[in-house]
Design a protein around this motif. Structure first.
Motif, PDB file in Angstrom:
ATOM      1  N   ILE A  16       0.836  -1.211   0.000  1.00 20.73           N
ATOM      2  CA  ILE A  16       0.000   0.000   0.000  1.00 20.73           C
ATOM      3  C   ILE A  16       0.868   1.258   0.000  1.00 20.73           C
ATOM      4  N   LYS A  17       1.820   1.307   0.908  1.00 22.62           N
ATOM      5  CA  LYS A  17       2.594   2.543   1.094  1.00 22.62           C
ATOM      6  C   LYS A  17       3.625   2.754  -0.009  1.00 22.62           C
ATOM      7  N   HIS A  18       4.314   1.684  -0.390  1.00 15.69           N
ATOM      8  CA  HIS A  18       5.444   1.861  -1.302  1.00 15.69           C
ATOM      9  C   HIS A  18       5.331   1.067  -2.607  1.00 15.69           C
ATOM     10  N   GLY A  19       4.279   0.282  -2.759  1.00 11.99           N
ATOM     11  CA  GLY A  19       4.199  -0.568  -3.945  1.00 11.99           C
ATOM     12  C   GLY A  19       3.209  -0.131  -5.000  1.00 11.99           C
ATOM     13  N   LEU A  20       2.226   0.698  -4.624  1.00 11.41           N
ATOM     14  CA  LEU A  20       1.158   1.061  -5.551  1.00 11.41           C
ATOM     15  C   LEU A  20       1.477   2.328  -6.333  1.00 11.41           C
ATOM     16  N   ASP A  21       1.012   2.352  -7.571  1.00 11.02           N
ATOM     17  CA  ASP A  21       1.151   3.529  -8.438  1.00 11.02           C
ATOM     18  C   ASP A  21      -0.162   3.771  -9.165  1.00 11.02           C
ATOM     19  N   LEU A  22      -0.319   4.998  -9.676  1.00 13.32           N
ATOM     20  CA  LEU A  22      -1.451   5.275 -10.557  1.00 13.32           C
ATOM     21  C   LEU A  22      -1.374   4.346 -11.762  1.00 13.32           C
ATOM     22  N   GLY A  23      -2.500   3.765 -12.118  1.00 11.26           N
ATOM     23  CA  GLY A  23      -2.543   2.839 -13.241  1.00 11.26           C
ATOM     24  C   GLY A  23      -2.546   1.387 -12.834  1.00 11.26           C
ATOM     25  N   ASP A  24      -2.094   1.080 -11.601  1.00 10.34           N
ATOM     26  CA  ASP A  24      -2.151  -0.303 -11.121  1.00 10.34           C
ATOM     27  C   ASP A  24      -3.609  -0.751 -11.033  1.00 10.34           C
ATOM     28  N   ILE A  25      -3.836  -2.040 -11.226  1.00  7.79           N
ATOM     29  CA  ILE A  25      -5.175  -2.607 -11.089  1.00  7.79           C
ATOM     30  C   ILE A  25      -5.217  -3.404  -9.793  1.00  7.79           C
ATOM     31  N   ILE A  26      -6.188  -3.055  -8.947  1.00  9.80           N
ATOM     32  CA  ILE A  26      -6.301  -3.705  -7.642  1.00  9.80           C
ATOM     33  C   ILE A  26      -7.721  -4.207  -7.433  1.00  9.80           C
ATOM     34  N   GLY A  27      -7.859  -5.156  -6.519  1.00  9.41           N
ATOM     35  CA  GLY A  27      -9.158  -5.602  -6.040  1.00  9.41           C
ATOM     36  C   GLY A  27      -9.288  -5.251  -4.576  1.00  9.41           C
ATOM     37  N   ALA A  28     -10.524  -5.055  -4.130  1.00  6.59           N
ATOM     38  CA  ALA A  28     -10.744  -4.694  -2.731  1.00  6.59           C
ATOM     39  C   ALA A  28     -12.055  -5.300  -2.245  1.00  6.59           C
ATOM     40  N   THR A  29     -12.076  -5.716  -0.996  1.00 11.56           N
ATOM     41  CA  THR A  29     -13.308  -6.187  -0.359  1.00 11.56           C
ATOM     42  C   THR A  29     -13.580  -5.330   0.867  1.00 11.56           C
ATOM     43  N   GLY A  30     -14.846  -5.296   1.274  1.00 15.99           N
ATOM     44  CA  GLY A  30     -15.217  -4.517   2.445  1.00 15.99           C
ATOM     45  C   GLY A  30     -16.699  -4.217   2.443  1.00 15.99           C
ATOM     46  N   PHE A  31     -17.085  -3.144   3.149  1.00 17.39           N
ATOM     47  CA  PHE A  31     -18.502  -2.750   3.212  1.00 17.39           C
ATOM     48  C   PHE A  31     -18.625  -1.284   2.784  1.00 17.39           C
ATOM     49  N   VAL A  32     -19.775  -0.969   2.243  1.00 14.62           N
ATOM     50  CA  VAL A  32     -20.007   0.375   1.704  1.00 14.62           C
ATOM     51  C   VAL A  32     -20.532   1.285   2.810  1.00 14.62           C
ATOM     52  N   PHE A  33     -20.057   2.516   2.811  1.00 15.55           N
ATOM     53  CA  PHE A  33     -20.539   3.526   3.745  1.00 15.55           C
ATOM     54  C   PHE A  33     -20.418   4.889   3.081  1.00 15.55           C
ATOM     55  N   ILE A  34     -20.900   5.903   3.759  1.00 11.98           N
ATOM     56  CA  ILE A  34     -20.807   7.268   3.247  1.00 11.98           C
ATOM     57  C   ILE A  34     -19.875   8.054   4.157  1.00 11.98           C
ATOM     58  N   THR A  35     -18.846   8.666   3.573  1.00 15.75           N
ATOM     59  CA  THR A  35     -17.854   9.408   4.361  1.00 15.75           C
ATOM     60  C   THR A  35     -18.447  10.697   4.908  1.00 15.75           C
ATOM     61  N   LYS A  36     -17.678  11.346   5.766  1.00 18.73           N
ATOM     62  CA  LYS A  36     -18.132  12.618   6.338  1.00 18.73           C
ATOM     63  C   LYS A  36     -18.332  13.690   5.277  1.00 18.73           C
ATOM     64  N   THR A  37     -17.618  13.547   4.155  1.00 23.89           N
ATOM     65  CA  THR A  37     -17.785  14.517   3.063  1.00 23.89           C
ATOM     66  C   THR A  37     -18.928  14.136   2.128  1.00 23.89           C
ATOM     67  N   GLY A  38     -19.613  13.026   2.448  1.00 27.37           N
ATOM     68  CA  GLY A  38     -20.784  12.643   1.673  1.00 27.37           C
ATOM     69  C   GLY A  38     -20.507  11.753   0.480  1.00 27.37           C
ATOM     70  N   GLU A  39     -19.294  11.173   0.392  1.00 25.61           N
ATOM     71  CA  GLU A  39     -18.971  10.336  -0.759  1.00 25.61           C
ATOM     72  C   GLU A  39     -19.177   8.864  -0.435  1.00 25.61           C
ATOM     73  N   THR A  40     -19.965   8.202  -1.281  1.00 26.24           N
ATOM     74  CA  THR A  40     -20.160   6.770  -1.138  1.00 26.24           C
ATOM     75  C   THR A  40     -18.844   6.062  -1.410  1.00 26.24           C
ATOM     76  N   SER A  41     -18.386   5.231  -0.432  1.00 26.35           N
ATOM     77  CA  SER A  41     -17.046   4.645  -0.502  1.00 26.35           C
ATOM     78  C   SER A  41     -17.076   3.220   0.026  1.00 26.35           C
ATOM     79  N   LEU A  42     -15.987   2.508  -0.239  1.00 27.87           N
ATOM     80  CA  LEU A  42     -15.821   1.165   0.304  1.00 27.87           C
ATOM     81  C   LEU A  42     -14.855   1.217   1.477  1.00 27.87           C
ATOM     82  N   HIS A  43     -15.356   0.857   2.645  1.00 31.35           N
ATOM     83  CA  HIS A  43     -14.467   0.711   3.805  1.00 31.35           C
ATOM     84  C   HIS A  43     -13.715  -0.602   3.591  1.00 31.35           C
ATOM     85  N   THR A  44     -12.488  -0.484   3.183  1.00 29.79           N
ATOM     86  CA  THR A  44     -11.745  -1.619   2.649  1.00 29.79           C
ATOM     87  C   THR A  44     -11.173  -2.485   3.765  1.00 29.79           C
TER      88      THR A  44
END
Length: 505
Positions: A105-133
């Protein structure tokens, strides 16, 4: 060939090596069980139904990374849009071992990489629907950086990459960084599906005809030529499928159609590509008047399917595809736009008109091509709203039935929209003797040096001698129609991979 890598490319290869050394497979083979897509989540999620979004699995390409130390906000792009991941270190690495966080996460990822993620959906304090990964999987390490594109919080792009050389040559990158481009091609498929449904519901049969042909027939065009080693014969890439579809009408089919990939060895500009798509259909016991009516119905239906209205924005103009369309003969159109009546002129007279109007024409073309040049130079661009140009001279139309009441003309129309031909249709010539004479006239033009004159197809003549019922046929330029319906100024914008000069490496 040696490849000079940029600094960014070298850094990414170093990251790749470190990931492998840490035991991370950057290109895993296993199926990744995606359950949801970005736009579907955004549309359907609410606090009331959040229990339905507790076990979500998404995947996509990283488009932005916002590093907040022990929390990352990562935006990924999947096939339906952009979606935010809320990634917290202690959720990803709940134990004492934080090496995955540091290495990936910290040192291996770059823009353009393709990733998968699991988790649950929630709405952030700024109102954006997101995945709590809760888990992240690296699916593909990108070794080449994407062009930098700025987006606002809604995903709107403010500095799209517009260089056509880059966009057309690297369409795969264009599709990633310019979201509207993908929508153009989704609409292209929707357009084709609308046509297919329209024709199927009316009883037409979709068929396939040869792309490699011994005779390049069915149109006036210069073909591409190749050689078949086993048969030791020249073959031509298809310039049209007309003569094969007519053979099927002879064989007893009443209505056949094909989305035909055609190839013509001609120049390239904003409305021409040497490889292009044409829809052709042929219907027994019909004529060109019926064909005009069915064409109006189809084009109107396409506009409604793509836009919900018959009024479509094309450049600075609103074009209304509501039927019926204007009908005017080619001679009337030329006279309307030049004040000159050429209907009774011979070849010498037509050449004099070309000279008068400063239209440069080759010396080896005949009467039909001269009329076509005059119409193209003086009139074609004037027809912005849909209009049928009808009743062409016989010299321009070697496959068309002679007009039932007007001597020297044939029953043909071209549909003009926004100053360009979109469709070409006939009452088809089914008199084998007349057809042979027309082919022989084309042969004489070929002997004069006209590279676009038609070849004689003796097998097609034989088919006509068995008897083809009265038939009407049409060819519709799918690429040009897509240009209109998606408001694109160039044919290259509606072809995923347009033809280009070889890249200079």
């Amino acid at each position: 060939m040696s490849v000079q890598l940029s600094e960014q490319e070298l850094i990414r290869r170093e990251k790749l090596a470190k990931l492998k050394a840490a035991g991370i497979e950057p290109y895993p083979a296993a199926l990744y069980p995606v359950t949801h897509y970005s736009s579907d989540i955004k549309v359907n999620f609410s606090e009331e139904n959040k229990d339905n979004f507790q076990n979500v699995c998404v995947a996509g390409r990283i488009m932005s990374i916002n590093d907040k130390g022990k929390v990352f906000f990562i935006k990924i792009q999947d096939s339906k849009g952009i979606f935010q991941l809320y990634v917290k270190r202690d959720d990803i690495c709940p134990g004492e071992d934080k090496s995955f966080w540091d290495d990936v996460i910290k040192h291996g990822l770059d823009l353009g990489d393709i990733i998968g993620a699991t988790g649950f959906v929630f709405i952030t304090k700024t109102g954006e629907t997101s995945l709590h990964t809760q888990t992240i999987t690296l699916l593909t390490k990108s070794l080449k950086p994407l062009p930098v594109v700025k987006r606002d919080d809604e995903g709107n792009v403010y500095d799209e990459v517009t260089d056509p050389e880059f966009r057309y040559r690297q369409r795969y990158v264009d599709l990633i960084i310019n979201p509207s481009v993908k929508e153009n091609f989704v609409q292209r498929t929707q357009l084709i599906n609308t046509i297919r449904t329209f024709l199927n519901e009316k009883g037409a049969l979709e068929v396939d005809t040869p792309v490699l042909q011994p005779i390049p027939g069915g149109a006036a065009a210069k073909p591409f030529i190749t050689h078949h080693n086993a048969l030791d014969i020249p073959l031509y890439l298809r310039i049209a499928n007309e003569l094969y579809l007519k053979r099927l009408i002879v064989g007893g089919f009443d209505w056949v159609y094909e989305f035909s990939r055609n190839f013509r060895n001609e120049g390239m500009d904003r409305t021409h590509n040497p490889e292009f798509t044409v829809l052709e259909w042929y219907t027994a016991y019909k004529d060109y008047f019926w064909m005009m009516e069915i064409t109006e119905q189809l084009v109107e239906k396409i506009a409604l399917a793509l836009h919900g209205t018959t009024e479509v924005q094309v450049g600075e103009t609103i074009i209304n595809f509501k039927a019926p369309y204007k009908r005017i003969s080619i001679f009337e159109a030329i006279q309307e736009n030049t004040g000159i009546d050429i209907s009774q002129m011979d070849e010498a007279g037509l050449r004099a008109v070309c000279q008068q109007l400063h239209i440069d024409v080759p010396g080896n073309i005949g009467k039909g091509k001269l009329i076509d040049e005059i119409f193209g130079a003086t009139s074609e661009h004037k027809y912005i709203q849909p209009a049928f140009i009808i009743d062409y001279p016989v010299e321009m139309s070697p496959l068309t039935k002679k007009h039932r009441s007007k001597a020297g003309l044939v029953e043909r129309f071209e549909l003009m929209v926004n100053g360009k031909e979109i469709a070409n249709a006939y009452s088809e010539l089914n008199d084998p003797i007349d057809q042979r004479e027309r082919f022989e006239e084309q042969l004489q033009l070929m002997q004069r040096g006209d590279e676009e004159a038609m070849y004689i197809d003796y097998d097609f003549l034989r088919a006509l001698e068995y008897g083809m019922p009265p038939t009407s046929g049409i060819g519709i330029g799918i690429d040009r129609l897509c240009m209109l319906m998606t408001n694109q100024p160039s044919i290259q914008d509606v072809l995923l991979f347009p033809q280009m000069r070889p890249e200079k490496l």
